[in-house]
Structure formats: structure tokens, C-alpha cells
Design a protein around this motif. Structure first.
Motif, PDB file in Angstrom:
ATOM      1  N   ASP A  26       0.808  -1.224   0.000  1.00  0.00           N
ATOM      2  CA  ASP A  26       0.000   0.000   0.000  1.00  0.00           C
ATOM      3  C   ASP A  26       0.840   1.272   0.000  1.00  0.00           C
ATOM      4  O   ASP A  26       0.390   2.333  -0.439  1.00  0.00           O
ATOM      5  CB  ASP A  26      -0.936   0.021   1.212  1.00  0.00           C
ATOM      6  CG  ASP A  26      -2.005  -1.048   1.130  1.00  0.00           C
ATOM      7  OD1 ASP A  26      -2.348  -1.451  -0.003  1.00  0.00           O
ATOM      8  OD2 ASP A  26      -2.491  -1.488   2.190  1.00  0.00           O
ATOM      9  N   TRP A  60      -1.661   5.022  -6.157  1.00  0.00           N
ATOM     10  CA  TRP A  60      -1.511   4.084  -5.041  1.00  0.00           C
ATOM     11  C   TRP A  60      -2.503   2.934  -5.245  1.00  0.00           C
ATOM     12  O   TRP A  60      -3.516   3.111  -5.915  1.00  0.00           O
ATOM     13  CB  TRP A  60      -1.803   4.786  -3.707  1.00  0.00           C
ATOM     14  CG  TRP A  60      -1.006   6.043  -3.506  1.00  0.00           C
ATOM     15  CD1 TRP A  60      -1.455   7.325  -3.658  1.00  0.00           C
ATOM     16  CD2 TRP A  60       0.367   6.140  -3.131  1.00  0.00           C
ATOM     17  NE1 TRP A  60      -0.435   8.219  -3.411  1.00  0.00           N
ATOM     18  CE2 TRP A  60       0.696   7.529  -3.078  1.00  0.00           C
ATOM     19  CE3 TRP A  60       1.364   5.208  -2.825  1.00  0.00           C
ATOM     20  CZ2 TRP A  60       1.957   7.992  -2.746  1.00  0.00           C
ATOM     21  CZ3 TRP A  60       2.620   5.670  -2.494  1.00  0.00           C
ATOM     22  CH2 TRP A  60       2.920   7.037  -2.442  1.00  0.00           C
ATOM     23  N   ARG A  71      -4.798   1.813  -3.397  1.00  0.00           N
ATOM     24  CA  ARG A  71      -6.161   2.157  -2.968  1.00  0.00           C
ATOM     25  C   ARG A  71      -6.900   3.001  -4.010  1.00  0.00           C
ATOM     26  O   ARG A  71      -8.119   3.152  -3.950  1.00  0.00           O
ATOM     27  CB  ARG A  71      -6.132   2.888  -1.622  1.00  0.00           C
ATOM     28  CG  ARG A  71      -5.396   4.219  -1.646  1.00  0.00           C
ATOM     29  CD  ARG A  71      -5.371   4.892  -0.286  1.00  0.00           C
ATOM     30  NE  ARG A  71      -4.565   6.112  -0.281  1.00  0.00           N
ATOM     31  CZ  ARG A  71      -3.264   6.155  -0.125  1.00  0.00           C
ATOM     32  NH1 ARG A  71      -2.589   5.033   0.065  1.00  0.00           N
ATOM     33  NH2 ARG A  71      -2.607   7.306  -0.154  1.00  0.00           N
ATOM     34  N   GLN A  77      -5.595  -3.446  -9.846  1.00  0.00           N
ATOM     35  CA  GLN A  77      -4.627  -3.967  -8.869  1.00  0.00           C
ATOM     36  C   GLN A  77      -4.088  -5.320  -9.314  1.00  0.00           C
ATOM     37  O   GLN A  77      -2.886  -5.597  -9.172  1.00  0.00           O
ATOM     38  CB  GLN A  77      -5.282  -4.078  -7.491  1.00  0.00           C
ATOM     39  CG  GLN A  77      -5.551  -2.740  -6.823  1.00  0.00           C
ATOM     40  CD  GLN A  77      -6.071  -2.918  -5.408  1.00  0.00           C
ATOM     41  OE1 GLN A  77      -5.441  -3.553  -4.581  1.00  0.00           O
ATOM     42  NE2 GLN A  77      -7.237  -2.350  -5.143  1.00  0.00           N
TER      43      GLN A  77
END
Length: 227
Positions: free
Chosen positions: A100, A140, A142, A149
Motif C-alpha cells: 500500500d 496508489w 487504494r 490492482q
């Protein structure tokens, strides 16, 4: 296809519990050729993920042996097994396992930086463009969708140019459309880079894309075939 890249001989995994020993895998023998693709299928609890972990050197068998890229893993200590994984293995998890605190670009650069490659940034940028994320380099985890992802995770797995890429339910957390795109990406990179693919999946479509398949039931290899 080339020579054997991955061999399991009489592989067993037994875990002790309060009610006695639990036999997760029993005397499984398997041979995978370089550049091949193999789907491991079976019901939940049949031993699929355990087998994948043993083949990748992430866990040790109770009996039998795994030979990965010419290395008998049971004869190595943990540091040596880690080195074999670093040199030869890529892994894609259902849960993505991105860091993360790192951007998409930094996540993909990491395995190459650990190998001391000076071209890590350029290669990571190229790989992310290859998986359709050229405009997401500084995002990122998130800030990315599940499919995005997973594409970062696939780019990272291929970054170290592994001999074998292991994937544990790589489309399990994705919708059907995104899952199909991820599947196409895996097999395109498999063809282009000659990387051996070993997949655990419950999705018939993904299994059918593989050249070979094996079915586990209660820790036993009960069927196998080719597509």
C-alpha cells in the motif's frame, strides 16, 4: 515446450491437529515442461493451494520432493530456497498482495531493484503500459480498481522474468469481464515470454485455456488431461 522445469515426486503434506493427523496431500507425482500451462482444479479443501505453495517453495512437504528449475528444494535451507524463488518464481495471489505504501510503478520495480537491475524503472514502466496501466504509474493501490490492482500484480510477477509463474485464483475476486481480460493477459505474456504457468482455479474457462489440467480430490490426484 522444453525440458522439465518443475517436478513433484510422491509429494505429501500432513498437518497435526487435535483430532489426529490431517492428510492434505497424498503421494502426488507431477511433471511440468518449460513453457507449458497447467491448471490445478478441484473442490475447496482438495489441496490445490497447498500444492501450489509446495511447488513454489513457499512451504515444505511432509514427504516427497520438489525439483524447481533443477533445484531439489528439500535439500536447501530457507535462504537458499528464497534465492531459488527470487531467481525463478513469480506469484500472483487472489488478494493481489500489493504494498500500500508504494505506487503502481514502485510495486512493479521492487523485484527488479532487489535483483540490482539498473533498468528497473524503464522495465516497470514498459510492463505497466503492456498491461494497460501506462496512465496509472503514480497511483496508489487504494486508488485502483480490483482489476487494475490485479494487473499491477501480474506486471510485478513478470518483472523478474520468472521461469515459472504461479497464480492462486487470479480471477477469483474479479467480475467476469475483468477476469477474462486478466486471463488473456496471463496467456499473452506466457506466450511472449515463454514463462511456464501453473494456476489454481475454480473457473472452467480459465482452466480450459491451459494446455494441461489435473484434478485433486481430498489430496489425491484423481484425473488429468490436456486441452
Amino acid at each position: 515446450m522444453g525440458a522439465s522445469i518443475l517436478t513433484a515426486r510422491n509429494l505429501s503434506k500432513v498437518v497435526s491437529g487435535t483430532e489426529g493427523d490431517l492428510h492434505i496431500l497424498q503421494a502426488l507425482t507431477l511433471d511440468v515442461q518449460a513453457g507449458d500451462s497447467l491448471a490445478i482444479i478441484g473442490a475447496s479443501g482438495s489441496g490445490k493451494s497447498t500444492l501450489l505453495g509446495l511447488l513454489a517453495g513457499l512451504d515444505q512437504p511432509s514427504d516427497g520432493e520438489v525439483i524447481l528449475a533443477g533445484h531439489a528444494l528439500g535439500q536447501l535451507d530457507e535462504d537458499q530456497r528464497a534465492q531459488v524463488r527470487a531467481d525463478h518464481v513469480g506469484f500472483v495471489f487472489q488478494s493481489f498482495q500489493l504494498l500500500d505504501s508504494l505506487t503502481a510503478l514502485e510495486n512493479v520495480m521492487l523485484p527488479m531493484e532487489l535483483h540490482g537491475r539498473a533498468d528497473a524503472r524503464a522495465q516497470a514502466t514498459e510492463l505497466l503500459a503492456r498491461v494497460g496501466l501506462g496512465a496509472r504509474l503514480k497511483h496508489w493501490p487504494r486508488q485502483l480498481s480490483g482489476g487494475e490492482q490485479q494487473r499491477v500484480a501480474i506486471a510485478r510477477a513478470f518483472a523478474a522474468e520468472p521461469s515459472v509463474l504461479f497464480a492462486d485464483e487470479p480471477t477469483g475476486n474479479l467480475d467476469t469481464h475483468t477476469g477474462e481480460k486478466i486471463t488473456e493477459l496471463l496467456f499473452t505474456l506466457n506466450r511472449e515470454r515463454g514463462t511456464t504457468l501453473v494456476l489454481v482455479t475454480h473457473e472452467q474457462r480459465l482452466a480450459e485455456r491451459c494446455h494441461r489440467w489435473i484434478r485433486l480430490e481430498a489430496g489425491h490426484l484423481v484425473a488429468s488431461g490436456t486441452h
